[in-house]
Design an enzyme around this catalytic site. Structure first.
Site, PDB file in Angstrom:
ATOM      1  N   GLY A  63      41.996  16.878 -69.922  1.00 19.19           N
ATOM      2  CA  GLY A  63      42.188  15.511 -70.402  1.00 19.19           C
ATOM      3  C   GLY A  63      41.251  15.195 -71.565  1.00 19.19           C
ATOM      4  O   GLY A  63      41.644  14.606 -72.578  1.00 19.19           O
ATOM      5  N   HIS A  64      39.983  15.612 -71.421  1.00 25.13           N
ATOM      6  CA  HIS A  64      39.019  15.398 -72.514  1.00 25.13           C
ATOM      7  C   HIS A  64      39.402  16.248 -73.726  1.00 25.13           C
ATOM      8  O   HIS A  64      39.249  15.812 -74.867  1.00 25.13           O
ATOM      9  CB  HIS A  64      37.601  15.760 -72.069  1.00 25.13           C
ATOM     10  CG  HIS A  64      37.073  14.907 -70.956  1.00 25.13           C
ATOM     11  ND1 HIS A  64      37.018  15.333 -69.651  1.00 25.13           N
ATOM     12  CD2 HIS A  64      36.595  13.641 -70.957  1.00 25.13           C
ATOM     13  CE1 HIS A  64      36.508  14.371 -68.901  1.00 25.13           C
ATOM     14  NE2 HIS A  64      36.242  13.334 -69.663  1.00 25.13           N
ATOM     15  N   GLN A 181      39.196  -0.228 -69.100  1.00 23.89           N
ATOM     16  CA  GLN A 181      38.083   0.111 -70.011  1.00 23.89           C
ATOM     17  C   GLN A 181      38.552   0.009 -71.463  1.00 23.89           C
ATOM     18  O   GLN A 181      37.863  -0.546 -72.325  1.00 23.89           O
ATOM     19  CB  GLN A 181      37.602   1.523 -69.682  1.00 23.89           C
ATOM     20  CG  GLN A 181      36.631   2.120 -70.679  1.00 23.89           C
ATOM     21  CD  GLN A 181      36.045   3.425 -70.184  1.00 23.89           C
ATOM     22  OE1 GLN A 181      35.153   3.414 -69.346  1.00 23.89           O
ATOM     23  NE2 GLN A 181      36.517   4.549 -70.675  1.00 23.89           N
TER      24      GLN A 181
HETATM   25  O1  PAF Z   1      35.162   6.790 -69.553  1.00 19.78           O
HETATM   26  C1  PAF Z   1      34.017   7.259 -69.410  1.00 19.78           C
HETATM   27  O2  PAF Z   1      33.827   8.459 -69.210  1.00 19.78           O
HETATM   28  C2  PAF Z   1      32.817   6.321 -69.480  1.00 19.78           C
HETATM   29  O3  PAF Z   1      33.100   5.080 -68.926  1.00 19.78           O
HETATM   30  C3  PAF Z   1      32.249   6.172 -70.910  1.00 19.78           C
HETATM   31  C4  PAF Z   1      33.269   5.533 -71.833  1.00 19.78           C
HETATM   32  C5  PAF Z   1      31.863   7.542 -71.455  1.00 19.78           C
HETATM   33  C6  PAF Z   1      31.019   5.274 -70.891  1.00 19.78           C
HETATM   34  O4  PAF Z   1      30.017   5.818 -70.105  1.00 19.78           O
END
Ligand code: PAF
Length: 310
Positions: A63-64, A181
């Protein structure tokens, strides 16, 4: 002679003397690892723009990788951060147990062509301890995930604001998987005039539909099987979009209810920007979001949809 940093990486301007090369890392190599603000500032200063940023807490997965690929498609240079942010974990949450796999993370980020990785300590990010002044997520931070994780989104927005100031990207990418988020980061950037493009990348899924998440690693075999109920519920709900909000909610809740190992926290059908529940007569875009606990692992997922009641 170039001076390696604490991890043996050579900072770009030191490697090149007075003639910095355009990018601090050779293509396909390991990214430049920087641990301090000063190292980051020096590396950032010689990155050719536009620069994209991807913020992570490590324990990286496909995913990343897809987020980084989307970043590469939009910028000449990519900075990734790896930082498990204590501020966004509540009491009793998994801060200490959160997987930390920096070596493997650097491999993945190198493979995907990230130029610089900022992996600071908590002391580097919060030198005076927990900050006195934080970003407040406001009412949007108290619904859905925020309802069961008080303060979580204040912690997220505070670190995202700091990381934006430190990395100074032209564009920053966030996964659609963490829809709330994403909404909140967009609101913060607009409300506080932060001047960065926020781009959403589609949720990356396993073949059986499970949304990829670092927390999936906590699932045992049985839990892993049960976890597919979330994406199934979203599909069932989306399939009823033409029948209106009530039908979508019912279909998703019924499907999730069929999995005895999934303890449902919410099945919500909300306005995609305001995150308030839409009425039964709502037409237009909406977000179907679910959260459930499978064993001790809390899972979330969502799907954007278009409601077209007759
Ligand atoms: O989505 C995440 O992994 C975290 O919430 C983030 C955006 C890196 C902030 O710590």
């Amino acid at each position: 002679m170039p001076i390696p940093d604490a991890d043996g990486a050579v900072l770009p301007h030191e490697a090149e003397g007075d003639h910095p090369r355009p990018s601090p890392v050779p293509a396909g190599g390991r990214p430049l690892l920087v641990r301090t603000r000063a190292e980051l500032a020096r590396a950032r200063a010689v990155l050719p723009g536009p620069v994209a940023a991807v913020f992570t807490m490590g324990a990286l997965h496909e995913g990343h990788a897809s987020l980084v690929r989307a970043a590469r498609g939009r910028a000449r240079s990519v900075v990734a951060t790896v930082f498990v942010n204590p501020l966004q974990f509540g009491a009793g949450e998994d801060l200490d147990a959160y997987p930390r796999t920096l070596d493997a993370d650097l491999e993945l980020l190198g493979r995907e062509g990230v130029d610089v990785v900022f992996a600071p300590s908590a002391q580097e990010v919060y030198p005076d301890g927990p900050p006195q002044v934080v970003v407040s997520a406001g009412p949007l931070g108290r619904v859905l995930e925020g309802a069961s994780r008080p303060g979580h989104f204040d912690g997220v927005l505070t670190v995202v604001a700091k990381l934006l100031h430190l990395t100074r990207p032209d564009v920053v990418l966030f996964g659609q998987k963490d829809a709330q988020q994403l909404v909140l980061v967009r609101r913060m950037v607009a409300d506080l005039d932060m001047g960065v493009d926020v781009v959403a990348a589609p949720t990356s899924r396993e073949e059986d539909g499970l949304a990829r998440s670092s927390r999936n690693a906590y699932l045992d075999e049985d839990g892993r099987r049960a976890s597919t109920a979330l994406s199934r519920a979203l599909r069932r709900g989306r399939d009823r979009a033409a029948d209106g909000a009530a039908a979508v909610r019912r279909a998703a809740a019924e499907e999730l209810g069929r999995e005895p190992r999934a303890v449902v926290d919410y099945v919500a059908l909300v306005h995609p920007l305001e995150l308030t529940e839409v009425g039964d007569d709502h037409r237009g875009p909406a977000l179907l979001a679910v959260a459930a606990r499978v064993g001790t692992t809390r899972l979330i997922d969502n799907v954007p949809l278009e409601l077209r009641p007759a």
